[in-house]
Design an enzyme around this catalytic site. Structure first.
Site, PDB file in Angstrom:
ATOM      1  CE1 TYR A 271      -2.543  -3.377  -0.081  1.00  0.00           C
ATOM      2  CE2 TYR A 271      -4.170  -2.555   2.484  1.00  0.00           C
ATOM      3  CZ  TYR A 271      -3.882  -3.135   1.125  1.00  0.00           C
ATOM      4  OH  TYR A 271      -4.750  -4.283   1.341  1.00  0.00           O
TER       5      TYR A 271
ATOM      6  NE  ARG B 262     -10.721   3.191  -3.640  1.00  0.00           N
ATOM      7  CZ  ARG B 262     -11.254   1.714  -2.840  1.00  0.00           C
ATOM      8  NH1 ARG B 262     -11.357   0.638  -3.019  1.00  0.00           N
ATOM      9  NH2 ARG B 262     -11.062   2.203  -1.091  1.00  0.00           N
TER      10      ARG B 262
ATOM     11  CD1 TRP C  30      -9.714  -8.374   0.231  1.00  0.00           C
ATOM     12  CD2 TRP C  30     -10.235  -7.110  -0.911  1.00  0.00           C
ATOM     13  NE1 TRP C  30      -9.421  -9.071  -0.903  1.00  0.00           N
ATOM     14  CE2 TRP C  30     -10.077  -7.916  -2.174  1.00  0.00           C
ATOM     15  CE3 TRP C  30     -11.034  -6.234  -2.056  1.00  0.00           C
ATOM     16  CZ2 TRP C  30      -9.513  -8.562  -2.992  1.00  0.00           C
ATOM     17  CZ3 TRP C  30     -10.570  -6.146  -3.668  1.00  0.00           C
ATOM     18  CH2 TRP C  30     -10.288  -7.506  -4.159  1.00  0.00           C
ATOM     19  CB  SER C  31     -13.658  -4.295  -2.175  1.00  0.00           C
ATOM     20  OG  SER C  31     -12.303  -3.670  -2.731  1.00  0.00           O
TER      21      SER C  31
ATOM     22  N   GLY D 221     -13.494   1.037   4.187  1.00  0.00           N
ATOM     23  CA  GLY D 221     -12.308   1.436   3.248  1.00  0.00           C
ATOM     24  C   GLY D 221     -13.141   3.324   3.508  1.00  0.00           C
TER      25      GLY D 221
ATOM     26  CB  SER E 219      -5.331 -12.386   1.433  1.00  0.00           C
ATOM     27  OG  SER E 219      -6.105 -11.367   0.041  1.00  0.00           O
TER      28      SER E 219
ATOM     29  CD  GLN F  99      -7.232  -8.595   3.736  1.00  0.00           C
ATOM     30  OE1 GLN F  99      -7.240  -7.287   3.003  1.00  0.00           O
ATOM     31  NE2 GLN F  99      -6.980  -8.392   4.829  1.00  0.00           N
TER      32      GLN F  99
ATOM     33  CD  GLU G  91     -23.425   6.662   4.779  1.00  0.00           C
ATOM     34  OE1 GLU G  91     -22.676   7.113   3.462  1.00  0.00           O
ATOM     35  OE2 GLU G  91     -24.907   6.293   4.501  1.00  0.00           O
ATOM     36  CG  ASN G  92     -18.695   3.835   6.035  1.00  0.00           C
ATOM     37  OD1 ASN G  92     -19.761   3.824   4.773  1.00  0.00           O
ATOM     38  ND2 ASN G  92     -18.216   4.240   5.264  1.00  0.00           N
TER      39      ASN G  92
END
Ligand code: NDP
Length: 327
Positions: free
Chosen positions: A54, A230, A209-210, A286, A154, A180, A295-296
């Protein structure tokens, strides 16, 4: 915030966790990263996800600096790294799951994250160039040396995960406890079908993820969006091409109407739908802005709205339930 056991291990992670891909050390400044970290920790989140690749190591450096500035007791949070893609170097010794790179990636992540041990260490992808035995032995040895606590994979196939388990069992080594995978309303097969036997036999935690499919499941791409999102980033056009299809956008429009009917938002519906799956140990969030994370973080409240009837209505809209193999 509720806790869930990470597969068959004794580790309990919070049902929501925070990841740093694209954001920390790249898209957002360090003060926003700090704000997100504080919001997550204050909401009870106990797991922060990272990887050597990353921002070529910068994401770990930023997170390490920010964590070091906080006085949070080390036994109240977990941090991960992932090895495979390298932190920028392209030489064969600078990537992959060979013993040399795995050990060096671990040492580098410890330095960048400023910790004595990684709670979770993932093999970011399978490595066809390295014998599985070499990787399993290396992970076991890192655990014995106290440098990592749990290791996992992953985007490995179920067969690869089971191979690693068989090797670990044969040599009395510690095998992988978590995977993952990508999991969201549009990508379901691995988590819902392929890993079914792995959950049942050796047990498998999943740090998915995502969950918002890079933001499309917020509904914002059905409206006017600015350029700072994004899926408008040039270097991510390969993801946008796959995700921003008419079919996806039309499904999101129907899902958003359903979310309105039951009194929640599209974003919370999508995240709650992931939480509803009992094989999900933690949903990795994310966010590029504090208001998104705010919010998440409220998604768990929407889980109770997902009655069997609502789940069926979602299924009818998605129309993509992966088929289970017939025995
Ligand atoms: P999501 O699918 O949830 O996408 C997050 C992005 O969507 C945000 O950065 C933001 O992007 C947008 N967004 C999020 N919430 C909102 C909101 N409420 N309103 C509007 N827009 C919103 O998750 P990620 O893809 O980021 O994955 C989560 C984590 O999983 C990563 O950080 C990483 O740790 C891990 N991961 C692991 C991978 C692996 O191979 N193991 C691969 C990918 C991720 P923006 O504002 O820029 O539009």
């Amino acid at each position: 915030m509720e806790y869930r056991r990470l597969g068959n291990s004794g580790l309990q992670l919070t049902e929501l966790s925070l990841g740093s891909w694209i954001t920390f050390g790249s898209q957002i400044d360090d003060s926003t990263s700090g704000r997100l970290l504080d919001m997550a920790y204050d909401a009870g989140i106990n797991f922060f996800d990272n990887a050597e690749v990353y921002a070529h190591g910068a994401s770990e450096e930023v997170m390490g600096r920010l964590l070091a500035q906080r006085d949070w007791p080390r036994d109240t949070w977990c941090v991960s790294s992932k090895v495979f893609f390298g932190a920028g170097g392209q030489m064969p010794t600078q990537r992959g799951l060979n013993r040399k790179h795995v050990v060096e990636a671990c040492h580098d992540a410890l330095k960048r994250l400023r910790v004595d041990y990684l709670d979770l260490f993932f093999c970011h992808r399978p490595d066809k160039q390295t014998p599985m035995e070499e990787t399993v032995w290396t992970m076991h040895q890192l655990i014995q040396q106290g440098k990592i606590l749990y290791w996992g994979t992953s985007e490995w196939s179920a067969a690869e995960i089971m191979d690693a388990h068989r090797i670990a069992e044969r040599h009395h080594l510690i095998g992988p406890v978590m995977e993952q995978p990508q999991y969201n309303m549009f990508v379901r097969r691995k988590v819902e079908v392929e890993y079914a036997d792995v959950y049942r036999t050796v047990g498998l935690g999943t740090t998915i993820w995502s969950p918002l499919a890079s933001g499309i499941l917020t509904g914002k791409y059905n409206k006017e969006v600015g350029s700072d999102v994004r899926l408008k980033r040039e270097e991510l056009s390969w993801i946008s091409k796959r995700l921003l299809t008419d079919q996806h956008l039309s499904k999101v429009a129907s899902l958003e109407a359903l979310a309105g009917d039951i009194g929640t938002s599209m974003t919370q519906l999508a995240l709650a739908w992931c939480l509803k799956n009992p094989h999900v140990s933690t949903v990795l969030l994310g966010a590029s802005k504090p208001e998104q994370l705010a919010e998440n973080l409220r998604a768990p409240e929407a889980v109770q709205l997902l009655t069997p009837d609502v789940m069926q209505r979602i299924e009818d809209i998605l129309d993509n339930a992966p088929a289970h193999p017939e025995y």
